[in-house]
Design a protein around this motif. Structure first.
Motif, mmCIF file in Angstrom:
data_model
loop_
_atom_site.group_PDB
_atom_site.id
_atom_site.type_symbol
_atom_site.label_atom_id
_atom_site.label_comp_id
_atom_site.label_asym_id
_atom_site.label_seq_id
_atom_site.Cartn_x
_atom_site.Cartn_y
_atom_site.Cartn_z
ATOM 1 N N ILE A 45 6.341 2.086 -2.304
ATOM 2 C CA ILE A 45 6.940 0.569 -2.257
ATOM 3 C C ILE A 45 6.991 -0.490 -1.930
ATOM 4 N N LEU A 46 7.711 -1.291 -2.546
ATOM 5 C CA LEU A 46 7.339 -3.001 -2.053
ATOM 6 C C LEU A 46 9.138 -3.287 -1.996
ATOM 7 N N ASP A 57 14.033 2.357 5.555
ATOM 8 C CA ASP A 57 13.727 3.660 5.502
ATOM 9 C C ASP A 57 12.422 3.748 5.079
ATOM 10 N N VAL A 58 11.689 3.458 5.310
ATOM 11 C CA VAL A 58 9.655 3.275 4.706
ATOM 12 C C VAL A 58 9.644 3.432 5.482
ATOM 13 N N GLU A 59 9.060 4.023 6.592
ATOM 14 C CA GLU A 59 8.611 5.217 6.970
ATOM 15 C C GLU A 59 9.223 5.956 6.554
ATOM 16 N N ALA A 60 9.665 6.679 6.961
ATOM 17 C CA ALA A 60 10.260 8.170 6.174
ATOM 18 C C ALA A 60 9.944 8.509 4.709
ATOM 19 N N SER A 71 3.482 -5.141 0.059
ATOM 20 C CA SER A 71 4.077 -6.711 0.666
ATOM 21 C C SER A 71 3.472 -7.738 1.185
ATOM 22 N N ASN A 72 3.709 -8.866 2.445
ATOM 23 C CA ASN A 72 2.664 -9.358 2.666
ATOM 24 C C ASN A 72 1.895 -8.571 3.869
ATOM 25 N N TYR A 73 1.308 -9.716 4.486
ATOM 26 C CA TYR A 73 -0.086 -9.273 5.440
ATOM 27 C C TYR A 73 0.786 -8.443 6.780
ATOM 28 N N GLU A 74 1.807 -9.674 6.767
ATOM 29 C CA GLU A 74 2.375 -8.917 8.146
ATOM 30 C C GLU A 74 2.669 -7.612 8.172
ATOM 31 N N ILE A 75 3.673 -7.740 7.045
ATOM 32 C CA ILE A 75 4.008 -6.449 7.099
ATOM 33 C C ILE A 75 3.542 -4.874 6.869
ATOM 34 N N VAL A 76 2.362 -4.990 6.201
ATOM 35 C CA VAL A 76 1.255 -4.394 5.198
ATOM 36 C C VAL A 76 0.549 -4.205 6.565
ATOM 37 N N THR A 77 0.750 -4.308 7.880
ATOM 38 C CA THR A 77 -0.127 -4.050 8.477
ATOM 39 C C THR A 77 0.790 -3.047 9.904
ATOM 40 N N LYS A 82 1.186 3.151 11.586
ATOM 41 C CA LYS A 82 2.399 3.128 11.426
ATOM 42 C C LYS A 82 2.095 5.056 10.951
ATOM 43 N N GLY A 83 0.265 4.399 9.923
ATOM 44 C CA GLY A 83 -0.770 5.592 9.179
ATOM 45 C C GLY A 83 0.446 4.847 8.353
ATOM 46 N N ILE A 84 0.112 4.391 7.436
ATOM 47 C CA ILE A 84 0.743 4.061 6.297
ATOM 48 C C ILE A 84 -0.279 3.337 5.450
ATOM 49 N N SER A 85 -0.687 3.791 4.057
ATOM 50 C CA SER A 85 -1.772 2.992 3.792
ATOM 51 C C SER A 85 -0.661 1.604 2.852
#
Length: 226
Positions: A45-46, A57-60, A71-77, A82-85
């Motif tokens: 997911i980009l 809807d990224v998390e679901a 994505s950027n560092y902040e969004i990835v963090t 939330k347990g998403i790689s």
């Protein structure tokens, strides 16, 4: 490469053996109510920036599919918490994944999470596979930085540009952007979802045709192959 438009700025991109999902905002989009997020496939997911109409809807989807967020560092963090790689990037960088190479490009916009916290700087992506190269601008204004993309990365097969105006470029700026990008084929997105970004489709097609450019405005669920 098959690109399916899922409304607003959401895209599904099928490469030879991987599926990429871009900026999933489906359950909050009345126009995309026929799209069932539980049936969408995604290996990656980009995410271009942190606004709700790009991350809703990224998390679901990521938790159901096991997709990795790019994505950027902040969004990835944010999503890793939330347990998403995820795989963090920043402007000017590139990384080769198992589907191809992703270049993280500049965008002129804002980027905050729905609660107002900092979401890093907005960006766009150039995706290169063994046979294709496409640019996904994200939410952005027209910028001279676009001229560097074909010069530094190479010729594009398709440019995916926002055309809704008000919050991003409009039709006239998208035509200019296509010239900066040296790309005659444009897939428009980020339009019609709500009042501020509704466009006149007939006028848009006419302006692009007069500029000797090809504009695609796909119905939700429609696809384009390059």
């Amino acid at each position: 490469m098959k690109i399916t438009y899922l409304g607003h700025s959401t895209l599904s991109i099928e490469t030879k053996d991987k599926t990429l999902l871009i900026d999933p905002f489906i359950t909050g989009n009345e126009l995309a109510k026929e799209i069932d997020i539980n049936k969408l496939q995604a290996d990656y997911i980009l995410v271009t920036h942190a606004h709700q109409d790009h991350i809703l809807d990224v998390e679901a989807i990521a938790k159901r599919t096991g997709a990795k967020v790019i994505s950027n560092y902040e969004i990835v963090t944010f999503f890793e918490n939330k347990g998403i790689s995820g795989h963090p990037m920043n402007h000017g960088g590139k990384w080769t994944f198992d589907f191809g190479t992703v270049h993280y490009t500049n965008a002129i916009h804002s980027s905050s999470f729905p609660d107002g916290t900092y979401g890093g700087q907005p960006g766009g992506f150039v995706i290169e596979t063994s046979h294709h190269r496409l640019y996904i601008a994200g939410d952005t204004a027209l910028t001279y930085d676009m001229k560097l993309i074909p010069e530094v990365i190479g010729e594009l097969d398709l440019a995916i540009l926002p055309v809704g105006d008000n919050f991003t470029m409009g039709i006239d700026e998208a035509i200019k952007a296509s010239r900066f990008l040296s790309c005659n084929k444009v897939l428009g997105y980020h339009y019609d979802t709500f009042g501020y970004i509704k466009i006149d489709h007939k006028e848009a097609f006419t302006k692009f045709a007069n500029a000797k450019k090809e504009l695609f405005l796909l119905p939700i669920g429609g696809n384009l192959k390059i």
